[in-house]
Design a protein around this motif. Structure first.
Motif, PDB file in Angstrom:
ATOM      1  N   GLN A 196     125.295  47.963  22.490  1.00 20.24           N
ATOM      2  CA  GLN A 196     125.291  48.117  21.037  1.00 20.24           C
ATOM      3  C   GLN A 196     126.549  48.853  20.598  1.00 20.24           C
ATOM      4  OE1 GLN A 196     122.878  46.716  19.025  1.00 20.24           O
ATOM      5  NE2 GLN A 196     124.397  47.228  17.460  1.00 20.24           N
ATOM      6  N   ASN A 197     126.881  49.898  21.362  1.00 21.06           N
ATOM      7  CA  ASN A 197     128.053  50.704  21.041  1.00 21.06           C
ATOM      8  C   ASN A 197     129.338  49.879  21.140  1.00 21.06           C
ATOM      9  OD1 ASN A 197     129.479  53.133  20.486  1.00 21.06           O
ATOM     10  ND2 ASN A 197     130.023  53.211  22.647  1.00 21.06           N
ATOM     11  N   VAL A 198     129.463  49.119  22.235  1.00 17.14           N
ATOM     12  CA  VAL A 198     130.661  48.293  22.413  1.00 17.14           C
ATOM     13  C   VAL A 198     130.740  47.258  21.293  1.00 17.14           C
ATOM     14  CG1 VAL A 198     131.884  46.705  23.933  1.00 17.14           C
ATOM     15  CG2 VAL A 198     130.685  48.645  24.899  1.00 17.14           C
ATOM     16  N   ALA A 199     129.579  46.685  20.952  1.00 16.27           N
ATOM     17  CA  ALA A 199     129.545  45.692  19.873  1.00 16.27           C
ATOM     18  C   ALA A 199     130.062  46.305  18.569  1.00 16.27           C
ATOM     19  CB  ALA A 199     128.139  45.148  19.695  1.00 16.27           C
ATOM     20  N   GLU A 200     129.611  47.536  18.274  1.00 19.59           N
ATOM     21  CA  GLU A 200     130.070  48.225  17.061  1.00 19.59           C
ATOM     22  C   GLU A 200     131.576  48.458  17.121  1.00 19.59           C
ATOM     23  OE1 GLU A 200     128.279  48.991  14.432  1.00 19.59           O
ATOM     24  OE2 GLU A 200     126.405  48.261  15.302  1.00 19.59           O
ATOM     25  N   MET A 201     132.053  48.795  18.343  1.00 21.88           N
ATOM     26  CA  MET A 201     133.474  49.088  18.523  1.00 21.88           C
ATOM     27  C   MET A 201     134.348  47.869  18.238  1.00 21.88           C
ATOM     28  SD  MET A 201     133.557  51.450  21.917  1.00 21.88           S
ATOM     29  CE  MET A 201     135.102  50.789  22.521  1.00 21.88           C
ATOM     30  N   ILE A 202     133.921  46.716  18.730  1.00 20.87           N
ATOM     31  CA  ILE A 202     134.797  45.547  18.657  1.00 20.87           C
ATOM     32  C   ILE A 202     134.531  44.670  17.436  1.00 20.87           C
ATOM     33  CG2 ILE A 202     135.096  45.505  21.151  1.00 20.87           C
ATOM     34  CD1 ILE A 202     133.300  43.073  21.292  1.00 20.87           C
ATOM     35  N   LYS A 203     133.452  45.004  16.708  1.00 22.62           N
ATOM     36  CA  LYS A 203     133.005  44.153  15.606  1.00 22.62           C
ATOM     37  C   LYS A 203     134.134  43.751  14.650  1.00 22.62           C
ATOM     38  CE  LYS A 203     129.887  45.784  12.589  1.00 22.62           C
ATOM     39  NZ  LYS A 203     128.567  46.335  12.253  1.00 22.62           N
ATOM     40  N   GLY A 204     134.883  44.753  14.212  1.00 21.74           N
ATOM     41  CA  GLY A 204     135.893  44.466  13.193  1.00 21.74           C
ATOM     42  C   GLY A 204     137.293  44.251  13.743  1.00 21.74           C
ATOM     43  N   LYS A 205     137.392  44.212  15.068  1.00 22.49           N
ATOM     44  CA  LYS A 205     138.722  44.157  15.687  1.00 22.49           C
ATOM     45  C   LYS A 205     139.342  42.759  15.615  1.00 22.49           C
ATOM     46  CE  LYS A 205     139.100  48.394  17.111  1.00 22.49           C
ATOM     47  NZ  LYS A 205     138.142  48.966  18.031  1.00 22.49           N
ATOM     48  N   SER A 206     140.654  42.745  15.685  1.00 19.92           N
ATOM     49  CA  SER A 206     141.356  41.458  15.670  1.00 19.92           C
ATOM     50  C   SER A 206     141.335  40.839  17.063  1.00 19.92           C
ATOM     51  CB  SER A 206     142.800  41.658  15.238  1.00 19.92           C
ATOM     52  OG  SER A 206     143.487  42.354  16.243  1.00 19.92           O
ATOM     53  N   VAL A 207     141.628  39.552  17.102  1.00 17.64           N
ATOM     54  CA  VAL A 207     141.651  38.828  18.373  1.00 17.64           C
ATOM     55  C   VAL A 207     142.667  39.473  19.323  1.00 17.64           C
ATOM     56  CG1 VAL A 207     142.292  36.643  19.447  1.00 17.64           C
ATOM     57  CG2 VAL A 207     140.857  36.652  17.415  1.00 17.64           C
ATOM     58  N   HIS A 208     143.819  39.828  18.774  1.00 20.73           N
ATOM     59  CA  HIS A 208     144.880  40.440  19.572  1.00 20.73           C
ATOM     60  C   HIS A 208     144.385  41.726  20.227  1.00 20.73           C
ATOM     61  CE1 HIS A 208     148.833  41.649  20.824  1.00 20.73           C
ATOM     62  NE2 HIS A 208     148.698  42.806  20.204  1.00 20.73           N
ATOM     63  N   HIS A 209     143.707  42.535  19.443  1.00 20.16           N
ATOM     64  CA  HIS A 209     143.199  43.813  19.940  1.00 20.16           C
ATOM     65  C   HIS A 209     142.193  43.595  21.078  1.00 20.16           C
ATOM     66  CE1 HIS A 209     142.688  48.169  18.943  1.00 20.16           C
ATOM     67  NE2 HIS A 209     141.727  47.984  19.824  1.00 20.16           N
ATOM     68  N   ILE A 210     141.332  42.624  20.890  1.00 14.91           N
ATOM     69  CA  ILE A 210     140.319  42.343  21.907  1.00 14.91           C
ATOM     70  C   ILE A 210     140.986  41.914  23.206  1.00 14.91           C
ATOM     71  CG2 ILE A 210     138.351  40.859  22.515  1.00 14.91           C
ATOM     72  CD1 ILE A 210     137.677  42.779  20.330  1.00 14.91           C
ATOM     73  N   ARG A 211     142.041  41.102  23.063  1.00 16.32           N
ATOM     74  CA  ARG A 211     142.743  40.623  24.269  1.00 16.32           C
ATOM     75  C   ARG A 211     143.283  41.796  25.058  1.00 16.32           C
ATOM     76  NH1 ARG A 211     145.740  35.658  21.740  1.00 16.32           N
ATOM     77  NH2 ARG A 211     144.057  34.133  21.881  1.00 16.32           N
ATOM     78  N   ILE A 212     143.834  42.775  24.364  1.00 16.62           N
ATOM     79  CA  ILE A 212     144.388  43.941  25.062  1.00 16.62           C
ATOM     80  C   ILE A 212     143.252  44.728  25.715  1.00 16.62           C
ATOM     81  CG2 ILE A 212     145.586  46.130  24.745  1.00 16.62           C
ATOM     82  CD1 ILE A 212     147.049  44.760  22.386  1.00 16.62           C
ATOM     83  N   GLN A 213     142.157  44.888  24.963  1.00 13.87           N
ATOM     84  CA  GLN A 213     141.043  45.692  25.448  1.00 13.87           C
ATOM     85  C   GLN A 213     140.402  45.073  26.689  1.00 13.87           C
ATOM     86  OE1 GLN A 213     138.415  46.634  22.201  1.00 13.87           O
ATOM     87  NE2 GLN A 213     138.382  48.733  22.927  1.00 13.87           N
ATOM     88  N   PHE A 214     140.361  43.764  26.713  1.00 17.22           N
ATOM     89  CA  PHE A 214     139.688  43.092  27.818  1.00 17.22           C
ATOM     90  C   PHE A 214     140.688  42.470  28.781  1.00 17.22           C
ATOM     91  CE2 PHE A 214     136.311  43.581  24.877  1.00 17.22           C
ATOM     92  CZ  PHE A 214     135.170  43.660  25.638  1.00 17.22           C
ATOM     93  N   LEU A 215     141.857  43.101  28.884  1.00 20.91           N
ATOM     94  CA  LEU A 215     142.915  42.562  29.730  1.00 20.91           C
ATOM     95  C   LEU A 215     142.420  42.324  31.151  1.00 20.91           C
ATOM     96  CD1 LEU A 215     145.894  41.785  29.555  1.00 20.91           C
ATOM     97  CD2 LEU A 215     146.433  44.010  30.502  1.00 20.91           C
ATOM     98  N   GLY A 216     141.674  43.293  31.653  1.00 25.08           N
ATOM     99  CA  GLY A 216     141.142  43.170  33.016  1.00 25.08           C
ATOM    100  C   GLY A 216     140.337  41.901  33.165  1.00 25.08           C
ATOM    101  N   TYR A 217     139.591  41.614  32.131  1.00 22.85           N
ATOM    102  CA  TYR A 217     138.748  40.421  32.174  1.00 22.85           C
ATOM    103  C   TYR A 217     139.590  39.163  32.243  1.00 22.85           C
ATOM    104  CZ  TYR A 217     134.991  37.275  31.001  1.00 22.85           C
ATOM    105  OH  TYR A 217     134.073  36.255  31.032  1.00 22.85           O
TER     106      TYR A 217
END
Lengths: 155, 223
Positions: A113-134
């Motif tokens: 739930q917390n992660v969902a709240e964190m990424i909810k409003g984020k841009s695609v670019h931001h998510i890519r950086i955050q999930f780089l490992g993935y």
């Protein structure tokens, strides 16, 4: 079960060898541990591989709170949950790993739930950086490359 | 540095499991955006089983949405969504993606079924959240304009739990000699097959009442 232990207590040993004495009701909030206890394959101490002392202490804190507060107001518990999951990314990932691997549903729910709240409003670019490992994991599908990857030194 | 990289890679395998859990908690708006993060996210988000998981989770949150339809005096129409929390404060205006579709047949899980202005032939299914709509094909029993005034059509829309899909039912009534309207033909459109089929109604000779009334959909049956 060890005779020196109080009844209904279990010892959990983290990956780095630290031991925690935990009431059974708290420990079995992890479904993985519950299964071990039910199958009577839990000896004196239950090893919790992949989870270090630091993270294990956090998980136990969470489980204790959730066990104690069964009678507590749901709103108090919610406040506790939101404060508990409010951590740095590294700790958050480790907690998710532990909760997922040890199958602690309440914790995993709160974390997701917390992660969902964190990424909810984020841009695609931001998510890519955050999930780089993935993303890297996706590229490396073969075991061979996987091994080289793990042995490589990055700077 | 090695350890951190290793860590993030091992986290990565976990995320594959947990990712579904996280994404299922996101609002549709974010999901639509995140389809373009990675290919794997796209296939995950558009996967029917994920959509079902997401839908069930959203339903269990018990946030009810209310659909409001405005008809302005100048003939403009507008649909709007609001929920329990934002009621009276905020209206999300939905723009019709098409003209002349006005009558709402029904709604189910955020899908809307609309009927053309004359209420006879064309049906549109619309998902306002993802801004996609689909015009249903003409049913097999299209009638000539000359005969149309003799017939009347009733529609129903809902989710069929038996076949696990959305369906539109079309009931055609014809006036008999005593000027009563009796069921003449029943057709069913299943979203899964994308086509109409006629249902055998046997000797069903019910009269149809209540011309402009909207059917209510409950537990897979139009009433």
């Amino acid at each position: 079960m060890s005779s020196s232990l109080e009844k209904n207590m279990l010892i959990l040993r983290s990956s780095d060898g630290e031991e925690f004495i935990v009431p059974e009701v708290v420990a079995v909030m992890s479904k993985a541990i519950k299964n071990m206890v039910e199958d009577e394959c839990a000896s004196n101490t239950i090893p919790v591989p992949n989870v270090d002392a630091n993270i294990l202490a956090m998980v136990i804190e969470f489980c204790k709170k959730h066990d104690e507060s069964e009678a507590e107001a749901a709103s108090d518990l919610k406040t506790f949950d939101s404060e508990f999951v409010n951590r740095g990314q590294e700790a958050l990932y480790d907690l998710i790993t532990a909760a997922n691997f040890r199958d602690v549903k309440e914790l995993l729910d709160a974390l997701c739930q917390n992660v969902a709240e964190m990424i909810k409003g984020k841009s695609v670019h931001h998510i890519r950086i955050q999930f780089l490992g993935y993303q890297l994991f996706e590229i490396l599908t073969s075991n061979f490359i996987w091994n080289i990857w793990c042995d490589r030194d990055f700077d | 540095m090695t350890t951190t990289t290793k860590k993030s890679v091992s986290n990565a395998c976990i995320l594959e499991d947990v990712l579904v859990e996280i994404l299922a908690r996101l609002p549709v708006k974010s999901l639509l955006r995140f389809r373009s993060v990675y290919k794997s996210w796209y296939s995950l988000i558009t996967n029917p089983s994920f959509i079902t998981t997401h839908l069930n989770r959203t339903k269990s949150n018990h946030i009810h949405k209310l659909l409001i339809k405005f008809n302005y005096e100048n003939g403009d129409r507008c649909l709007s969504f609001t929920d329990d929390k934002t009621f009276r404060d905020e209206f999300v205006k939905l723009d019709y993606p098409f003209q002349n579709y006005d009558k709402i047949v029904g709604s189910s899980d955020g899908l809307l079924c609309l009927l053309d202005y004359y209420g006879s032939e064309y049906v549109v299914l619309w998902n306002p959240s993802i801004r996609r709509f689909m015009k249903l094909p003409k049913s097999c029993s299209s009638v000539t304009k000359a005969r149309r005034h003799l017939l009347r059509f009733d529609f129903g829309f809902g989710f069929d739990h038996m076949s696990n899909g959305y369906k539109v039912v079309k009931i055609m009534g014809a006036k008999d000699n005593h000027r009563h309207c009796v069921v003449h033909r029943v057709e069913l459109f299943a979203l899964s097959t994308g086509s109409w089929r006629s249902i055998c109604i046997g000797d069903l000779c019910y009269e149809l009442y209540g011309f402009d009334s909207l059917p209510t959909f409950m537990n897979g049956a139009a009433h």
